[in-house]
Write an enzyme that holds these catalytic residues in place. Structure first.
Site, mmCIF file in Angstrom:
data_model
loop_
_atom_site.group_PDB
_atom_site.id
_atom_site.type_symbol
_atom_site.label_atom_id
_atom_site.label_comp_id
_atom_site.label_asym_id
_atom_site.label_seq_id
_atom_site.Cartn_x
_atom_site.Cartn_y
_atom_site.Cartn_z
ATOM 1 N N HIS A 1 74.920 26.441 41.142
ATOM 2 C CA HIS A 1 75.073 25.636 40.810
ATOM 3 C C HIS A 1 75.361 24.830 42.189
ATOM 4 O O HIS A 1 75.257 25.345 42.611
ATOM 5 C CB HIS A 1 76.561 24.860 40.539
ATOM 6 C CG HIS A 1 76.632 25.557 38.914
ATOM 7 N ND1 HIS A 1 78.202 24.719 38.429
ATOM 8 C CD2 HIS A 1 77.008 25.630 38.124
ATOM 9 C CE1 HIS A 1 78.387 25.363 37.345
ATOM 10 N NE2 HIS A 1 77.294 26.022 36.938
ATOM 11 N N GLU B 1 76.607 22.219 44.201
ATOM 12 C CA GLU B 1 77.841 22.412 45.272
ATOM 13 C C GLU B 1 77.386 23.791 45.639
ATOM 14 O O GLU B 1 77.577 23.779 46.877
ATOM 15 C CB GLU B 1 78.883 22.271 44.551
ATOM 16 C CG GLU B 1 78.711 21.219 43.413
ATOM 17 C CD GLU B 1 78.385 20.610 42.336
ATOM 18 O OE1 GLU B 1 79.089 19.915 41.541
ATOM 19 O OE2 GLU B 1 77.545 21.732 41.407
ATOM 20 N N CYS C 1 82.309 20.767 38.302
ATOM 21 C CA CYS C 1 82.865 21.639 37.246
ATOM 22 C C CYS C 1 84.803 22.729 37.634
ATOM 23 O O CYS C 1 84.077 22.505 39.374
ATOM 24 C CB CYS C 1 82.487 22.522 36.457
ATOM 25 S SG CYS C 1 81.867 24.060 37.799
#
Length: 168
Positions: free
Chosen positions: A72, A74, A102
């Site tokens: 992801h 991040e 998330c």
């Protein structure tokens, strides 16, 4: 921990606008998200900003291209920032992301000890810092991050909506 000051919008001379650095940072994250969309990935972009305002890293979603469910935006941005700073603890840093993190990404931000998570659009399906869960502020955890939501939310949400609309 004392969060470093961010240059807040200040009064500008007549005819000149002074922008909020959070919006400037989010625009950079949006450019990363656009790269993800262009390569067929869900359009999420993230950057990590150091304590003095310098950009330590930028990344976009790559789980499909990397064949890695943890790739992801991040996570990739946090990894790059940690390597660049030479420390897995990103004290005083800010994570800026186009969509609410998330659970995995919120947990990574807490473990990295970022001071602040700034995001654009809420994520009603997997949002873990405000919408469904509040991992960054859960008092049972040993670290907490200050959360700012809604920075350029319309632009962030529109990019995500357009991506999924084009897939249907």
């Amino acid at each position: 921990m004392q969060l470093p000051n961010v240059q807040a919008p200040r009064e500008a001379p007549p005819g000149r606008l002074v922008s909020d650095p959070r919006q400037e940072w989010m625009r950079i994250a949006l450019r990363e998200a656009e790269k993800a969309a262009a390569s067929g990935e869900v359009p999420v972009g993230a950057i990590v900003v150091g304590p003095s305002g310098e950009i330590l890293s930028r990344a976009h979603n790559r789980p499909i291209s990397e064949c890695d469910p943890t790739a992801h935006a991040e996570i990739l941005a946090l990894r790059k920032a940690a390597k660049k700073s030479g420390n897995y603890r990103l004290d005083g840093c800010r994570l800026i992301v186009t969509i609410e993190p998330c659970p995995m990404c919120a947990g990574a931000a807490v473990h990295a000890r970022v001071a602040e998570i700034i995001y654009g659009a809420d994520d009603p399906k997997t949002g873990a810092v405000r919408t469904l869960y509040r991992i960054a502020s859960d008092q049972r955890l040993n670290h907490h991050a200050y959360v700012i939501s809604g920075v350029l939310a319309e632009e962030c949400s529109a990019l995500m909506a357009e991506f999924f609309r084009s897939r249907r």
